[in-house]
Scaffold this motif. Structure first.
Motif, PDB file in Angstrom:
ATOM      1  N   VAL A 186       3.817 -12.054 118.960  1.00  0.00           N
ATOM      2  CA  VAL A 186       4.403 -12.616 117.743  1.00  0.00           C
ATOM      3  C   VAL A 186       5.630 -11.783 117.397  1.00  0.00           C
ATOM      4  O   VAL A 186       5.560 -10.553 117.349  1.00  0.00           O
ATOM      5  CB  VAL A 186       3.400 -12.610 116.571  1.00  0.00           C
ATOM      6  CG1 VAL A 186       4.066 -13.108 115.293  1.00  0.00           C
ATOM      7  CG2 VAL A 186       2.182 -13.460 116.899  1.00  0.00           C
ATOM      8  N   ALA A 187       6.745 -12.443 117.173  1.00  0.00           N
ATOM      9  CA  ALA A 187       7.995 -11.778 116.798  1.00  0.00           C
ATOM     10  C   ALA A 187       8.395 -12.228 115.400  1.00  0.00           C
ATOM     11  O   ALA A 187       8.364 -13.419 115.092  1.00  0.00           O
ATOM     12  CB  ALA A 187       9.090 -12.119 117.795  1.00  0.00           C
ATOM     13  N   VAL A 188       8.769 -11.267 114.577  1.00  0.00           N
ATOM     14  CA  VAL A 188       9.187 -11.566 113.206  1.00  0.00           C
ATOM     15  C   VAL A 188      10.698 -11.753 113.180  1.00  0.00           C
ATOM     16  O   VAL A 188      11.452 -10.904 113.662  1.00  0.00           O
ATOM     17  CB  VAL A 188       8.781 -10.434 112.239  1.00  0.00           C
ATOM     18  CG1 VAL A 188       9.324 -10.707 110.848  1.00  0.00           C
ATOM     19  CG2 VAL A 188       7.268 -10.273 112.206  1.00  0.00           C
ATOM     20  N   ILE A 189      11.122 -12.878 112.641  1.00  0.00           N
ATOM     21  CA  ILE A 189      12.543 -13.143 112.418  1.00  0.00           C
ATOM     22  C   ILE A 189      12.882 -12.541 111.060  1.00  0.00           C
ATOM     23  O   ILE A 189      12.300 -12.923 110.045  1.00  0.00           O
ATOM     24  CB  ILE A 189      12.832 -14.657 112.420  1.00  0.00           C
ATOM     25  CG1 ILE A 189      12.461 -15.262 113.770  1.00  0.00           C
ATOM     26  CG2 ILE A 189      14.293 -14.924 112.075  1.00  0.00           C
ATOM     27  CD1 ILE A 189      12.499 -16.777 113.781  1.00  0.00           C
ATOM     28  N   GLN A 190      13.784 -11.595 111.052  1.00  0.00           N
ATOM     29  CA  GLN A 190      14.166 -10.931 109.805  1.00  0.00           C
ATOM     30  C   GLN A 190      15.105 -11.822 109.006  1.00  0.00           C
ATOM     31  O   GLN A 190      16.121 -12.284 109.514  1.00  0.00           O
ATOM     32  CB  GLN A 190      14.846  -9.590 110.094  1.00  0.00           C
ATOM     33  CG  GLN A 190      13.966  -8.604 110.802  1.00  0.00           C
ATOM     34  CD  GLN A 190      12.796  -8.132 109.955  1.00  0.00           C
ATOM     35  OE1 GLN A 190      12.857  -8.125 108.733  1.00  0.00           O
ATOM     36  NE2 GLN A 190      11.721  -7.736 110.604  1.00  0.00           N
ATOM     37  N   THR A 191      14.726 -12.091 107.783  1.00  0.00           N
ATOM     38  CA  THR A 191      15.553 -12.913 106.907  1.00  0.00           C
ATOM     39  C   THR A 191      15.590 -12.282 105.522  1.00  0.00           C
ATOM     40  O   THR A 191      14.795 -11.410 105.203  1.00  0.00           O
ATOM     41  CB  THR A 191      14.996 -14.342 106.756  1.00  0.00           C
ATOM     42  OG1 THR A 191      13.692 -14.253 106.182  1.00  0.00           O
ATOM     43  CG2 THR A 191      14.918 -15.046 108.093  1.00  0.00           C
ATOM     44  N   VAL A 192      16.508 -12.758 104.722  1.00  0.00           N
ATOM     45  CA  VAL A 192      16.552 -12.371 103.321  1.00  0.00           C
ATOM     46  C   VAL A 192      16.002 -13.551 102.544  1.00  0.00           C
ATOM     47  O   VAL A 192      16.456 -14.680 102.705  1.00  0.00           O
ATOM     48  CB  VAL A 192      17.996 -12.041 102.876  1.00  0.00           C
ATOM     49  CG1 VAL A 192      18.041 -11.742 101.392  1.00  0.00           C
ATOM     50  CG2 VAL A 192      18.536 -10.875 103.684  1.00  0.00           C
ATOM     51  N   SER A 193      15.010 -13.287 101.702  1.00  0.00           N
ATOM     52  CA  SER A 193      14.364 -14.371 100.970  1.00  0.00           C
ATOM     53  C   SER A 193      15.309 -14.984  99.936  1.00  0.00           C
ATOM     54  O   SER A 193      16.249 -14.342  99.460  1.00  0.00           O
ATOM     55  CB  SER A 193      13.110 -13.857 100.263  1.00  0.00           C
ATOM     56  OG  SER A 193      13.470 -12.988  99.205  1.00  0.00           O
ATOM     57  N   ASP A 194      15.043 -16.241  99.601  1.00  0.00           N
ATOM     58  CA  ASP A 194      15.830 -16.918  98.574  1.00  0.00           C
ATOM     59  C   ASP A 194      15.741 -16.170  97.252  1.00  0.00           C
ATOM     60  O   ASP A 194      16.722 -16.082  96.518  1.00  0.00           O
ATOM     61  CB  ASP A 194      15.345 -18.354  98.394  1.00  0.00           C
ATOM     62  CG  ASP A 194      15.679 -19.231  99.585  1.00  0.00           C
ATOM     63  OD1 ASP A 194      16.584 -18.875 100.367  1.00  0.00           O
ATOM     64  OD2 ASP A 194      15.034 -20.284  99.729  1.00  0.00           O
ATOM     65  N   GLU A 195      14.560 -15.626  96.955  1.00  0.00           N
ATOM     66  CA  GLU A 195      14.383 -14.877  95.702  1.00  0.00           C
ATOM     67  C   GLU A 195      15.312 -13.671  95.656  1.00  0.00           C
ATOM     68  O   GLU A 195      15.916 -13.380  94.629  1.00  0.00           O
ATOM     69  CB  GLU A 195      12.931 -14.409  95.529  1.00  0.00           C
ATOM     70  CG  GLU A 195      11.916 -15.520  95.422  1.00  0.00           C
ATOM     71  CD  GLU A 195      11.288 -15.891  96.752  1.00  0.00           C
ATOM     72  OE1 GLU A 195      10.264 -16.568  96.721  1.00  0.00           O
ATOM     73  OE2 GLU A 195      11.812 -15.534  97.823  1.00  0.00           O
ATOM     74  N   LEU A 196      15.436 -12.966  96.781  1.00  0.00           N
ATOM     75  CA  LEU A 196      16.299 -11.790  96.824  1.00  0.00           C
ATOM     76  C   LEU A 196      17.763 -12.174  96.681  1.00  0.00           C
ATOM     77  O   LEU A 196      18.524 -11.512  95.972  1.00  0.00           O
ATOM     78  CB  LEU A 196      16.064 -11.015  98.121  1.00  0.00           C
ATOM     79  CG  LEU A 196      16.716  -9.641  98.211  1.00  0.00           C
ATOM     80  CD1 LEU A 196      16.285  -8.763  97.041  1.00  0.00           C
ATOM     81  CD2 LEU A 196      16.350  -8.981  99.523  1.00  0.00           C
ATOM     82  N   TRP A 197      18.173 -13.283  97.327  1.00  0.00           N
ATOM     83  CA  TRP A 197      19.543 -13.762  97.164  1.00  0.00           C
ATOM     84  C   TRP A 197      19.836 -14.081  95.700  1.00  0.00           C
ATOM     85  O   TRP A 197      20.903 -13.746  95.182  1.00  0.00           O
ATOM     86  CB  TRP A 197      19.792 -15.018  98.002  1.00  0.00           C
ATOM     87  CG  TRP A 197      20.113 -14.757  99.445  1.00  0.00           C
ATOM     88  CD1 TRP A 197      19.397 -15.175 100.524  1.00  0.00           C
ATOM     89  CD2 TRP A 197      21.220 -14.024  99.972  1.00  0.00           C
ATOM     90  NE1 TRP A 197      19.992 -14.746 101.680  1.00  0.00           N
ATOM     91  CE2 TRP A 197      21.112 -14.038 101.376  1.00  0.00           C
ATOM     92  CE3 TRP A 197      22.280 -13.349  99.390  1.00  0.00           C
ATOM     93  CZ2 TRP A 197      22.034 -13.403 102.205  1.00  0.00           C
ATOM     94  CZ3 TRP A 197      23.201 -12.715 100.222  1.00  0.00           C
ATOM     95  CH2 TRP A 197      23.068 -12.748 101.605  1.00  0.00           C
ATOM     96  N   GLU A 198      18.901 -14.755  95.045  1.00  0.00           N
ATOM     97  CA  GLU A 198      19.091 -15.114  93.637  1.00  0.00           C
ATOM     98  C   GLU A 198      19.182 -13.874  92.754  1.00  0.00           C
ATOM     99  O   GLU A 198      19.999 -13.816  91.823  1.00  0.00           O
ATOM    100  CB  GLU A 198      17.985 -16.053  93.158  1.00  0.00           C
ATOM    101  CG  GLU A 198      18.055 -17.439  93.772  1.00  0.00           C
ATOM    102  CD  GLU A 198      19.410 -18.110  93.588  1.00  0.00           C
ATOM    103  OE1 GLU A 198      19.977 -18.070  92.474  1.00  0.00           O
ATOM    104  OE2 GLU A 198      19.921 -18.674  94.576  1.00  0.00           O
ATOM    105  N   GLN A 199      18.352 -12.882  93.022  1.00  0.00           N
ATOM    106  CA  GLN A 199      18.416 -11.627  92.253  1.00  0.00           C
ATOM    107  C   GLN A 199      19.763 -10.941  92.449  1.00  0.00           C
ATOM    108  O   GLN A 199      20.358 -10.433  91.491  1.00  0.00           O
ATOM    109  CB  GLN A 199      17.291 -10.682  92.664  1.00  0.00           C
ATOM    110  CG  GLN A 199      15.925 -11.103  92.209  1.00  0.00           C
ATOM    111  CD  GLN A 199      14.831 -10.182  92.734  1.00  0.00           C
ATOM    112  OE1 GLN A 199      15.091  -9.236  93.464  1.00  0.00           O
ATOM    113  NE2 GLN A 199      13.603 -10.492  92.379  1.00  0.00           N
TER     114      GLN A 199
END
Length: 97
Positions: free
Chosen positions: A74-87
């Protein structure tokens, strides 16, 4: 939804999501390619310093144990969450830097 996808989601629902949700997190499957399942950790799990450990000890362990012929890693795709963008946007709008 394919049968393989249903099997993956079933393992996630039963074995993985309850633990992630207990910490304010979630997981979404992106795609499966050559036995490698690509996922995104969401909510509080996105960007968490323990995300790699969570993936190894929980996500990958449960999926490879339950679906050995289907998922080998299993490989995790690193992303920035929508919540973090909004903050971040709110901070930039509300605080003059």
């Amino acid at each position: 939804m394919t049968e393989d996808w249903k099997r993956i989601e079933s393992v996630l629902d039963e074995k993985v999501r309850p633990s992630l949700r207990a910490h304010g997190g979630e997981i979404a499957v992106d795609h499966l390619e050559d036995g490698v399942l690509y996922v995104k950790l969401l909510g509080q799990c996105a960007g968490c310093p323990s995300a790699d450990l969570t993936n190894e000890t929980l996500v990958e362990a449960e999926l490879t144990r339950a679906l050995p012929g289907l998922v080998r890693k299993v490989a995790v795709i690193q992303t920035v969450s929508d919540e973090l963008w909004e903050q971040a946007k709110k901070l930039l709008r509300d605080h003059h830097l």
